[in-house]
Design a protein around this motif. Structure first.
Motif, mmCIF file in Angstrom:
data_model
loop_
_atom_site.group_PDB
_atom_site.id
_atom_site.type_symbol
_atom_site.label_atom_id
_atom_site.label_comp_id
_atom_site.label_asym_id
_atom_site.label_seq_id
_atom_site.Cartn_x
_atom_site.Cartn_y
_atom_site.Cartn_z
ATOM 1 N N ASP A 52 0.808 -1.214 0.000
ATOM 2 C CA ASP A 52 0.000 0.000 0.000
ATOM 3 C C ASP A 52 0.842 1.265 0.000
ATOM 4 O O ASP A 52 0.300 2.374 -0.064
ATOM 5 C CB ASP A 52 -0.944 0.008 1.205
ATOM 6 N N HIS A 53 2.165 1.130 0.081
ATOM 7 C CA HIS A 53 3.066 2.282 0.038
ATOM 8 C C HIS A 53 3.860 2.338 -1.274
ATOM 9 O O HIS A 53 4.807 3.119 -1.383
ATOM 10 C CB HIS A 53 4.044 2.234 1.209
ATOM 11 N N VAL A 54 3.484 1.527 -2.243
ATOM 12 C CA VAL A 54 4.212 1.481 -3.514
ATOM 13 C C VAL A 54 3.613 2.519 -4.468
ATOM 14 O O VAL A 54 2.419 2.497 -4.738
ATOM 15 C CB VAL A 54 4.129 0.078 -4.142
ATOM 16 N N PRO A 55 4.440 3.447 -4.968
ATOM 17 C CA PRO A 55 3.907 4.465 -5.873
ATOM 18 C C PRO A 55 3.572 3.887 -7.246
ATOM 19 O O PRO A 55 4.124 2.862 -7.658
ATOM 20 C CB PRO A 55 5.058 5.473 -5.966
ATOM 21 N N ALA A 56 2.682 4.564 -7.941
ATOM 22 C CA ALA A 56 2.373 4.167 -9.313
ATOM 23 C C ALA A 56 3.628 4.312 -10.170
ATOM 24 O O ALA A 56 4.413 5.248 -9.998
ATOM 25 C CB ALA A 56 1.249 5.034 -9.869
ATOM 26 N N ARG B 188 10.325 15.372 0.584
ATOM 27 C CA ARG B 188 9.839 16.403 -0.337
ATOM 28 C C ARG B 188 8.842 15.811 -1.342
ATOM 29 O O ARG B 188 7.808 16.432 -1.643
ATOM 30 C CB ARG B 188 11.020 17.026 -1.090
ATOM 31 N N LEU B 189 9.138 14.616 -1.835
ATOM 32 C CA LEU B 189 8.274 14.005 -2.835
ATOM 33 C C LEU B 189 6.943 13.543 -2.249
ATOM 34 O O LEU B 189 5.898 13.638 -2.908
ATOM 35 C CB LEU B 189 8.986 12.809 -3.474
ATOM 36 N N GLU B 190 6.986 13.012 -1.031
ATOM 37 C CA GLU B 190 5.777 12.451 -0.416
ATOM 38 C C GLU B 190 5.711 12.862 1.048
ATOM 39 O O GLU B 190 6.068 12.094 1.950
ATOM 40 C CB GLU B 190 5.782 10.918 -0.534
ATOM 41 N N PRO B 191 5.263 14.082 1.323
ATOM 42 C CA PRO B 191 5.242 14.553 2.718
ATOM 43 C C PRO B 191 4.434 13.659 3.656
ATOM 44 O O PRO B 191 4.712 13.609 4.850
ATOM 45 C CB PRO B 191 4.613 15.945 2.613
ATOM 46 N N GLY B 192 3.446 12.949 3.137
ATOM 47 C CA GLY B 192 2.631 12.107 3.989
ATOM 48 C C GLY B 192 2.995 10.647 3.979
ATOM 49 O O GLY B 192 2.351 9.847 4.671
ATOM 50 N N VAL C 42 7.824 6.185 2.974
ATOM 51 C CA VAL C 42 8.150 4.955 2.248
ATOM 52 C C VAL C 42 7.914 5.152 0.752
ATOM 53 O O VAL C 42 8.767 4.815 -0.080
ATOM 54 C CB VAL C 42 7.316 3.772 2.769
ATOM 55 N N LYS C 43 6.781 5.704 0.407
ATOM 56 C CA LYS C 43 6.470 5.945 -0.997
ATOM 57 C C LYS C 43 7.471 6.927 -1.602
ATOM 58 O O LYS C 43 7.933 6.733 -2.749
ATOM 59 C CB LYS C 43 5.047 6.490 -1.138
ATOM 60 N N GLY C 44 7.827 7.968 -0.860
ATOM 61 C CA GLY C 44 8.818 8.916 -1.358
ATOM 62 C C GLY C 44 10.158 8.263 -1.600
ATOM 63 O O GLY C 44 10.830 8.528 -2.609
ATOM 64 N N PHE C 45 10.563 7.382 -0.699
ATOM 65 C CA PHE C 45 11.827 6.651 -0.837
ATOM 66 C C PHE C 45 11.832 5.821 -2.128
ATOM 67 O O PHE C 45 12.827 5.798 -2.862
ATOM 68 C CB PHE C 45 12.013 5.756 0.384
ATOM 69 N N LEU C 46 10.725 5.174 -2.418
ATOM 70 C CA LEU C 46 10.657 4.324 -3.607
ATOM 71 C C LEU C 46 10.543 5.125 -4.899
ATOM 72 O O LEU C 46 10.785 4.583 -5.985
ATOM 73 C CB LEU C 46 9.476 3.359 -3.486
ATOM 74 N N ARG C 47 10.174 6.396 -4.812
ATOM 75 C CA ARG C 47 10.028 7.221 -6.011
ATOM 76 C C ARG C 47 11.336 7.822 -6.507
ATOM 77 O O ARG C 47 11.455 8.190 -7.677
ATOM 78 C CB ARG C 47 9.051 8.378 -5.729
#
Length: 476
Positions: free
Chosen positions: A98-102, A133-137, A140-145
């Protein structure tokens, strides 16, 4: 303040084969190099042989460990693996779908627990700030992006976000928060009843930072690792995990601007640093534990400095040559007396009990603990002052000694004095390495406030005296 509970037995240096003069030489070296220490504990053959706290720091007081926290998260990972809930080959995208970005990249899909533990995800710089910065909320998702610069497993880069992701993976598979898991499986069986955690805005523990423990609790943890995970007659951590986690899994690269520090180039394990003498955990501004198995030795220090390699050098050069040597009982007592007398001096000067002062904070430099233009005041009370710092903070300060208060939940210890027409106060956020010096010009009615070291979680004093500290995950 929490009461101090002994977690380890005591002995004299001589009885445990430690030269008290060597310990004194270690203290001398640290003083000569202006290394600001807050506590020190030396453990040999399972016994505490030397311990001291620089007042107002004290034995029963937890201290912020910064990145030493990572080693505790590593143990949590090891417990989950031993329970069959996680494996080194498990992928982030499978455990936290559920934390994996598109549109996640193929490399991000390949990242495993091993890559996170060894900090070999494939970034060349710490990814934390960019992930935030990419995913303030959703860190985990920001890290993968973030786009990768190197293939996974080929390059070590010290990266706080990897440990944050590990903490969330452990929580997912165990169904417990990281603090609750470690309380149940590690701290309570060890007898540690005062672990405190700073948290991100969602309420989750950082994982890579934010654990507060007493010096003795850290020493007991290091001693547990040295004993292969056994405390008394109870196994708390699998021996196989300790051996694996404290073994070299990655080769850190020297910095671009110099040769680097020897003990930080020896190797990186699973959230532990390796060294020729064993392994160690290190947190910003001087939080360190050292385990030297071949010497049956543990050393723990807390402080406020940037000389971590210098501290390690002092241990190797001053303390190790004094092992398996015994000095006289008189030498042991001389060392014990010195350790009992360690202290930072309260602010010197006069009390002038009838003299209040109020001023406005002058133009603030970056990193100021109070907003520019804040009103500060010192109102005399019996034996000291009430310091009013901005709109919401009221701190008690003693004269010729320390006075404790907790204006927003976290303990603060302060002293102050008049020096002519200048009022000076030192305000210690005593469960951290950080303190603020306030200087008030009573004639000009202006004031300056500055941190000794700006906290990595931001400069606001008000944030750091709240309990628990909650902030966005932007620790560098």
């Amino acid at each position: 303040m929490p009461s101090h509970r002994a977690l380890l037995p005591r002995s004299t240096p001589a009885a445990s084969g430690v030269s008290s003069r060597a310990v004194a030489a270690l203290l001398d070296r640290l003083e000569e190099r202006s290394v600001e220490c807050h506590s020190i504990m030396v453990v040999r053959h399972g016994h505490v042989v030397a311990e001291g706290w620089w007042a107002p720091y004290s034995a029963g007081r937890p201290h912020l460990l910064y990145s030493v926290t990572k080693s505790f998260t590593s143990v949590a990972v090891g417990l989950a693996i031993a329970d069959g809930l996680l494996s080194l080959d498990d992928r982030v995208v499978d455990v936290l779908p559920d934390h994996v970005p598109a549109g996640v990249s193929a490399q991000a899909r390949r990242l495993t627990v091993h890559h996170l533990l060894s900090m070999t995800a494939g970034y060349r710089t710490d990814s934390l700030g960019e992930a935030w910065r990419l995913e303030p909320g959703d860190l985990v998702k920001g890290f993968l992006r973030i786009p990768f610069t190197d293939p996974e497993g080929t390059r070590h880069t010290y990266d706080n976000a990897t440990t944050y992701v590990l903490a969330r993976m452990v929580e997912r598979v165990t169904g417990l928060g990281l603090p609750e898991l470690l309380d149940e499986r590690l701290f309570e069986p060890m007898g540690v009843d005062h672990a405190e955690w700073d948290r991100v805005a969602s309420g989750a523990a950082f994982g890579f930072h934010g654990l507060h423990l007493t010096t003795e609790a850290v020493a007991a943890f290091a001693e547990l690792l040295l004993r292969g995970g056994v405390r008394g007659d109870r196994r708390l951590v699998p021996a196989a995990w300790i051996e694996l986690a404290t073994r070299r899994h990655a080769d850190p690269l020297p910095p671009a601007d110099g040769p680097g520090d020897a003990d930080f180039l020896d190797g990186y394990g699973y959230q532990f640093w390796t060294s020729p003498h064993g392994f160690h955990g290190v947190g910003s501004f001087g939080q360190q534990f050292v385990v030297a198995p071949s010497h049956d030795l543990v050393v723990v220090l807390t402080g406020a400095h940037h000389q971590e390699q210098g501290v390690l050098d002092a241990i190797w050069e001053c303390l190790l040559p004094g092992l398996d040597r015994a000095d006289s009982a008189g030498d042991d007592e001389k060392l014990a007396e010195r350790l009992r007398g360690l202290s930072f001096a309260p602010v010197p000067g006069a009390a002038e009990p009838g003299r209040p002062v109020e001023a406005r904070l002058d133009a603030c430099a970056e990193g100021s603990p109070l907003p520019e233009g804040s009103t500060v005041a010192a109102d005399p009370v019996d034996g000291g002052w009430l310091l009013r710092l901005g709109a919401s903070l009221v701190v008690e300060a003693g004269h010729g000694g320390w006075r404790e208060s907790a204006p927003l939940g976290r303990p603060v210890v302060a002293s102050a004095a008049w020096q002519g027409d200048t009022f000076v106060a030192d305000v210690y956020v005593i469960t951290t390495p950080h303190r603020v010096r306030l200087v008030v010009d009573a004639v000009a009615r202006t004031a300056v406030a500055a941190w000794n070291i700006v906290p990595l979680t931001g400069p606001s004093l008000e944030v750091h005296v709240r309990s628990p500290l909650m902030t966005r995950p932007d620790v560098a």
